[in-house]
Design an enzyme around this catalytic site. Structure first.
Site, PDB file in Angstrom:
ATOM      1  CD  GLU A   1      -3.162  -2.368   7.375  1.00 20.25           C
ATOM      2  OE1 GLU A   1      -2.109  -2.593   6.792  1.00 20.25           O
ATOM      3  OE2 GLU A   1      -3.818  -1.318   7.208  1.00 20.25           O
TER       4      GLU A   1
ATOM      5  CE  LYS B   1      -0.172   3.184   4.786  1.00 22.86           C
ATOM      6  NZ  LYS B   1      -0.068   3.269   6.240  1.00 22.86           N
TER       7      LYS B   1
ATOM      8  N   GLY C   1       2.861   2.534  10.776  1.00 18.89           N
ATOM      9  CA  GLY C   1       3.784   3.655  10.591  1.00 18.89           C
ATOM     10  C   GLY C   1       4.517   4.066  11.854  1.00 18.89           C
TER      11      GLY C   1
ATOM     12  CG  ASN D   1      -1.740   1.221   1.391  1.00 18.34           C
ATOM     13  OD1 ASN D   1      -1.779   2.056   0.489  1.00 18.34           O
ATOM     14  ND2 ASN D   1      -2.408   1.357   2.526  1.00 18.34           N
TER      15      ASN D   1
ATOM     16  N   GLY E   1       3.061  -1.037   4.260  1.00 13.32           N
ATOM     17  CA  GLY E   1       3.055   0.391   3.956  1.00 13.32           C
ATOM     18  C   GLY E   1       4.451   0.862   3.602  1.00 13.32           C
TER      19      GLY E   1
ATOM     20  CD  GLU F   1      -2.889   5.444   6.827  1.00 12.49           C
ATOM     21  OE1 GLU F   1      -2.923   5.464   5.593  1.00 12.49           O
ATOM     22  OE2 GLU F   1      -1.918   4.972   7.479  1.00 12.49           O
TER      23      GLU F   1
ATOM     24  CG  HIS G   1      -5.718   1.808   5.365  1.00  9.54           C
ATOM     25  ND1 HIS G   1      -5.298   2.746   6.280  1.00  9.54           N
ATOM     26  CD2 HIS G   1      -4.685   0.958   5.193  1.00  9.54           C
ATOM     27  CE1 HIS G   1      -4.045   2.468   6.630  1.00  9.54           C
ATOM     28  NE2 HIS G   1      -3.657   1.383   5.985  1.00  9.54           N
TER      29      HIS G   1
ATOM     30  CB  SER H   1       5.761  -1.458  12.017  1.00  4.53           C
ATOM     31  OG  SER H   1       5.373  -0.124  12.241  1.00  4.53           O
TER      32      SER H   1
HETATM   33  P1  13P Z   1       3.312   0.550   7.650  1.00  4.68           P
HETATM   34  O1  13P Z   1       3.843  -0.747   7.080  1.00  4.68           O
HETATM   35  O2  13P Z   1       4.005   1.759   7.138  1.00  4.68           O
HETATM   36  O3  13P Z   1       3.225   0.494   9.146  1.00  4.68           O
HETATM   37  O4  13P Z   1       1.787   0.693   7.124  1.00  4.68           O
HETATM   38  C1  13P Z   1       0.932  -0.385   7.229  1.00  4.68           C
HETATM   39  C2  13P Z   1      -0.311  -0.064   6.490  1.00  4.68           C
HETATM   40  O5  13P Z   1      -1.079   0.797   6.898  1.00  4.68           O
HETATM   41  C3  13P Z   1      -0.561  -0.778   5.231  1.00  4.68           C
HETATM   42  O6  13P Z   1      -1.850  -0.568   4.779  1.00  4.68           O
END
Ligand code: 13P
Length: 253
Positions: free
Chosen positions: A170, A11, A176, A9, A237, A100, A98, A216
């Site tokens: 997640e 983002k 992140g 992803n 991510g 976010e 997601h 992460s």
């Molecule tokens: P990170 O791997 O940057 O923590 O993000 C995970 C994520 O939100 C994937 O959709």
């Protein structure tokens, strides 16, 4: 047998040029290093989808996903992208719900239900995201909370439709942050989700559902996470923005 999946992803990252370079690098590495039993998915932002699909021609185990879609079919929804449009350029997956988007765009379980229905209606595969905040986990309600996200947005589906869904767990506190769920924490949640799915769809369908871990996930922890009995891969991510790291994660089964 459930599918092993590693999805990136991106983002809101990468210009078109950067995205093309990253995709080309991933294609080369995957062709040479990743076995065919692992499905790779790339989820760039909408603007990248048309150019990225051209770079994936003839590569059998890399598919394209969007990060979102409209729940509506078409019409006066300025700024939205329909599933029909995604389908028309060869997108196969859509990330739905997601954390976010749940947080910044106020997406509700009810709205996500509609998105899941629209995605399935057009023959694409939803990657349905779920996960709890740190406060929910510390309050001890995390299993109930995450299971409820599945109940509210997915349990209206018929068996045949549900079989097409991919789940991504997640934990929000791990996204992140550099703090990964331990393999024990990931395994116990994935096992709880699978049992919850079995109460509605039966053991066989639950056993065949791919449940990905996200938060992460990096080359140095992917092996331990993917070794868990109920973890079928990852939704990545930050590490998906570096071709070497992303492909190393895909080699971690
Ligand atoms: P990170 O791997 O940057 O923590 O993000 C995970 C994520 O939100 C994937 O959709």
């Amino acid at each position: 047998m459930r599918q092993k999946i590693v999805a990136g992803n991106w983002k809101m990252n990468n210009t078109i040029e950067e995205g093309q370079k990253l995709t080309s690098e991933i294609v080369d590495l995957v062709k040479n290093e990743v076995t065919d039993d692992v499905s790779i998915i790339i989820a760039p932002s909408f603007i990248h989808l048309s150019t990225t699909i051209g770079l994936l021609e003839g590569v059998s185990n890399i598919a394209l996903s969007s990060q979102n879609c409209s729940e509506n079919e078409s019409g006066a929804f300025t700024g939205e992208v329909s599933v029909n449009m995604l389908n028309s350029i060869g997108v196969e997956y859509v990330i739905i719900g997601h954390s976010e988007r749940r947080e910044y765009n106020h997406e509700t379980n009810e709205q996500l239900t509609k998105k899941v229905d629209t995605v399935l209606k057009h023959g694409l595969t939803p990657i349905f995201c779920c996960g709890e905040t740190l406060a929910t986990r510390e309050g001890g309600n995390h299993f109930e909370y995450v299971c409820n996200q599945l109940t509210e947005s997915l349990f209206h589906l018929s068996e045949d439709d549900f079989k097409k869904v991919v789940i991504a767990y997640e934990p929000i506190w791990a996204i992140g942050t550099g703090v990964t769920a331990s393999s024990d924490q990931a395994q116990e949640m994935h096992a709880a989700l699978r049992s919850h799915l079995a109460t509605k769809y039966g053991k066989e369908i639950a056993d065949n559902t791919s449940i990905l871990y996200g938060g992460s996930c990096k080359p140095d922890n992917a092996k331990e996470l993917f070794a868990c009995a109920d973890v079928d891969g990852g939704l990545i991510g930050g590490a998906s923005l570096k071709s070497r790291d992303f492909v190393d994660i895909a080699k971690s089964f």
